[in-house]
Scaffold this motif. Structure first.
Motif, PDB file in Angstrom:
ATOM      1  N   ARG B 142       0.816  -1.207   0.000  1.00  0.00           N
ATOM      2  CA  ARG B 142       0.000   0.000   0.000  1.00  0.00           C
ATOM      3  C   ARG B 142       0.858   1.270   0.000  1.00  0.00           C
ATOM      4  NH1 ARG B 142      -3.601   0.193  -1.971  1.00  0.00           N
ATOM      5  NH2 ARG B 142      -4.466   1.961  -0.824  1.00  0.00           N
ATOM      6  N   LYS B 143       2.021   1.215   0.690  1.00  0.00           N
ATOM      7  CA  LYS B 143       2.799   2.440   0.889  1.00  0.00           C
ATOM      8  C   LYS B 143       4.278   2.198   0.583  1.00  0.00           C
ATOM      9  CE  LYS B 143       0.055   4.102   4.819  1.00  0.00           C
ATOM     10  NZ  LYS B 143      -0.346   2.894   5.583  1.00  0.00           N
ATOM     11  N   ILE B 144       4.819   3.035  -0.280  1.00  0.00           N
ATOM     12  CA  ILE B 144       6.237   2.907  -0.637  1.00  0.00           C
ATOM     13  C   ILE B 144       6.903   4.279  -0.577  1.00  0.00           C
ATOM     14  CG2 ILE B 144       7.846   2.380  -2.529  1.00  0.00           C
ATOM     15  CD1 ILE B 144       6.116   0.050  -3.319  1.00  0.00           C
ATOM     16  N   VAL B 145       8.116   4.326  -0.054  1.00  0.00           N
ATOM     17  CA  VAL B 145       8.907   5.556  -0.076  1.00  0.00           C
ATOM     18  C   VAL B 145       9.936   5.433  -1.200  1.00  0.00           C
ATOM     19  CG1 VAL B 145      10.745   6.814   1.141  1.00  0.00           C
ATOM     20  CG2 VAL B 145       8.615   6.260   2.327  1.00  0.00           C
ATOM     21  N   VAL B 146      10.005   6.471  -2.038  1.00  0.00           N
ATOM     22  CA  VAL B 146      11.025   6.518  -3.089  1.00  0.00           C
ATOM     23  C   VAL B 146      12.084   7.522  -2.652  1.00  0.00           C
ATOM     24  CG1 VAL B 146      11.529   7.138  -5.483  1.00  0.00           C
ATOM     25  CG2 VAL B 146       9.431   5.877  -4.942  1.00  0.00           C
ATOM     26  N   LEU B 147      13.306   7.053  -2.647  1.00  0.00           N
ATOM     27  CA  LEU B 147      14.415   7.885  -2.203  1.00  0.00           C
ATOM     28  C   LEU B 147      15.064   8.514  -3.430  1.00  0.00           C
ATOM     29  CD1 LEU B 147      15.812   8.570   0.383  1.00  0.00           C
ATOM     30  CD2 LEU B 147      17.002   6.393   0.297  1.00  0.00           C
ATOM     31  N   GLY B 148      14.866   9.825  -3.623  1.00  0.00           N
ATOM     32  CA  GLY B 148      15.455  10.511  -4.778  1.00  0.00           C
ATOM     33  C   GLY B 148      14.383  11.097  -5.689  1.00  0.00           C
ATOM     34  N   GLY B 149      14.464  12.411  -5.902  1.00  0.00           N
ATOM     35  CA  GLY B 149      13.486  13.098  -6.749  1.00  0.00           C
ATOM     36  C   GLY B 149      14.069  13.503  -8.085  1.00  0.00           C
ATOM     37  N   GLY B 150      14.963  12.676  -8.600  1.00  0.00           N
ATOM     38  CA  GLY B 150      15.477  12.903  -9.955  1.00  0.00           C
ATOM     39  C   GLY B 150      14.633  12.119 -10.953  1.00  0.00           C
TER      40      GLY B 150
END
Ligand code: FAD
Lengths: 158, 419
Positions: B142-150
């Motif tokens: 249900r919930k995922i964190v993505v590390l990096g906004g490139g």
């Protein structure tokens, strides 16, 4: 594309479509010819009726005041569109030199639009696919050239 | 002449096609760690997002290797290069002899120093197998964190969001896409992503992954806050995969150093693509530019050199075209210039999600950022590549319908005569 400042290499046996801006009258019949040729029915009435949105021509006519001319795909020796294509939709035929595109494989990333120095690849908005000139493969004279009433488009080797 | 290529990405294909344009006969062997034939690496996000089918991800037809008389060794990793005996050693123990070698090993994901990053529920997003793993997870989580906004992080975020997952992107910089975009362009895209339901946490980073019973439960941020999640996707970017070359004594800096013919400091050994540090057209120095078109073109020039048909590499320019939730964007060249010596022209229409920015240096176009309308943007990349003097075209270039008819006749005719 080769650097524009350099002379093109000695003829490599490929005819291309070139514009003559001094005789172009901006009638855009080249665009109509292109659309008809690439419509399923290849008929000028059927190509435009009941087709929405209007299909995109594969050349681009520019007009600025009295100046007008058509810009056509050069089917470059080093095709920047092909090099940029991330899906493998674009290929250059080693025999004919035609730089063709497979709409089935196109993912609409517009990398080819970003790379083409002639700005001659368009979006087919309805399908989110790029559309480009195929030099009317199978025809002896491309439809745009044939449609031009003023010989402002020529199909020749340079 | 035995040609060997380590790596099976787009740089490798550029080399194969170039070698075969000049030499139909010499054996070509490609060594590939990945167990797949070549695929469009950027398309792993289309696959994860459900926009293409798996059979559509392949970059060349199935018969590509056979048609080009290439031996493809899939699932084989090169572990050593003997530059004297001219052999590549494989993990499986075999040795592959070569006369000409291309190192096209691409990039490896950058691993940030985060506590707990090496445990379970942490994923990368650079390979087809990564996309397949996330595809299975997407059906469960249900919930995922993505590390990096490139670029890679946002592509991962968009695809996961499209699969119904609540995604939070955590980015250290104060804006997304900071490598190629300025605050205006990044702002338009950030707003669109937020409207679409993706959470963005900027100017912040993950310091720790907290697990309960060995499963990820939340990440702790540098400002003390936390975000609940069941998995973390690390997508900070890629760094050149140069260890193999370095170990063999081949000259490296950030990437493998190459000359104008894509050759390394060892004669007969070449490098191309994300692993290479190659000539940059605008900076006049060697740089690592990990983008698709440069990888193909560098591979092509390496291949031409290998086949004895060498042509100097003119140098690359960075360029990217990406669409975010219906907003197309293009960035090219020096898009966020240093303060001194550059002239910036820009037009922002925030209410239309449109932005057009041009960067000039000494009267020449060296960079551009386009958001919202990108039609015919290639004319700008052509002006950059051809080093055209655009002093008289500044206002015209800012218009969305800028074209050849705006140029002085000599320039227009020269540009339109090329092929
Ligand atoms: C999600 C994502 C989206 C992207 N989107 C874009 C985009 O929109 N536009 C763009 O321009 N670029 C994009 N990129 C970047 C682009 O994919 C790369 O620039 C390009 O793939 C580089 O090609 P390459 O051939 O140099 O290396 P790679 O594609 O990385 O291929 C290298 C190959 O070598 C293999 N290999 C490595 N070491 C060994 C070894 N020792 N032995 C055998 N094989 C080995 C690897 O397994 C790999 O298969 C994206 C990247 C990602 C991950």
């Amino acid at each position: 594309m080769r650097r524009a400042t350099l002379k093109p290499p000695e003829g490599n046996g490929m005819k291309r479509v070139y514009q003559k801006e001094d005789v172009c009258i901006g009638c855009r019949l080249c665009e109509i010819g292109c659309i008809v040729e690439h419509s399923p029915a290849k008929d000028v009435v059927k190509a435009f009726r009941n087709v929405s949105p209007r299909p995109e021509p594969r050349n681009i006519v520019e007009e600025r005041g009295p100046l007008s001319f058509s810009v056509n795909c050069r089917h470059c020796d080093e095709p920047a569109c092909l090099h940029a294509c991330i899906s493998g939709a674009i290929a250059k035929d080693p025999l004919t030199g035609i730089v063709g595109q497979d709409p089935e494989k196109c993912v609409g990333c517009w990398s080819c639009i970003m790379a083409c120095p002639f700005g001659v690849i368009r979006k087919n908005g309805a399908q989110s696919k790029a559309v480009k000139c195929d030099l009317c493969a199978g025809r002896t004279i491309p439809a745009c050239v044939e449609a031009c009433p003023n010989r402002a488009l020529v199909f020749e080797e340079r | 002449m035995r040609h060997v290529i380590i790596g099976n990405g787009v740089a490798s294909v550029g080399a194969i096609e170039a070698i075969r344009s000049a030499d139909r006969e010499s054996p070509v062997t490609v060594i590939s760690s990945e167990p797949h034939r070549v695929y469009g690496r950027p398309l792993i996000s289309s696959l994860l997002g459900g926009r293409i089918r798996e059979e559509d991800i392949y970059y060349r037809p199935e018969g590509f290797y056979a048609a080009n008389n290439v031996t493809l060794l899939t699932g084989k990793t090169a572990t050593g290069i003997n530059t004297q005996a001219r052999k590549v050693r494989l993990e499986s123990g075999e040795a592959v002899p070569f006369d000409k070698l291309l190192i096209a090993t691409g990039g490896v994901p950058f691993v940030p120093p985060v506590e707990g990053l090496d445990g379970p529920d942490v994923y990368f997003f650079t390979t087809l197998d990564d996309a397949r793993k996330l595809d299975i997870l997407a059906a469960k989580l249900r919930k995922i964190v993505v590390l990096g906004g490139g670029l890679i992080g946002l592509k991962a975020a968009e695809s996961l969001h499209d699969r119904g997952i609540h995604v939070t992107v955590v980015e250290l910089a104060d804006r997304i896409l900071s490598a190629a975009f300025d605050a205006e362009a990044g702002g338009i895209i950030a707003r669109r992503l937020a409207e679409s339901g993706i959470s963005l946490v900027l100017g912040n980073t993950v310091t720790k992954i907290v697990r309960i019973k060995k499963r990820a439960r939340r990440v702790v941020l540098s400002d003390g806050g936390s975000v609940p999640c069941e998995a973390v996707v690390t997508a900070i970017g890629v760094v050149p995969n140069k260890a193999l070359a370095e170990k063999a004594g081949i000259g490296v800096n950030r990437g493998i150093l190459t000359d104008d013919f894509m050759q390394t400091n060892v004669p007969g050994i070449f490098a191309a693509g994300d692993v290479a540090e190659a000539k940059d057209m605008l900076w006049g120095e060697r740089r690592v530019t990990p983008i698709w078109p440069n990888a193909y073109i560098q591979g092509r020039h390496a291949g031409l050199s290998m086949a004895g048909a060498a042509r100097p590499y003119p140098g690359g320019i960075p360029m990217n075209s990406i669409e975010f939730y219906g907003i197309p964007t293009v960035s090219m060249g020096i898009s966020t210039p240093p303060a001194e010596g550059y002239e910036v022209l820009a037009r922002l229409e925030p209410e239309k999600n449109c932005y057009r920015k041009l960067v000039l240096r000494n009267g020449k176009l060296v960079g551009a950022v386009l958001v919202g309308r990108i039609d015919r943007s290639g004319i700008l990349s052509g002006l950059i590549r051809n080093g055209v003097d655009v002093e008289l075209l500044k206002q015209e270039m800012l218009r969305d319908d800028f074209g050849f008819s705006d140029m002085q006749p000599e320039i227009r005719q020269a540009l339109l005569a090329a092929y």
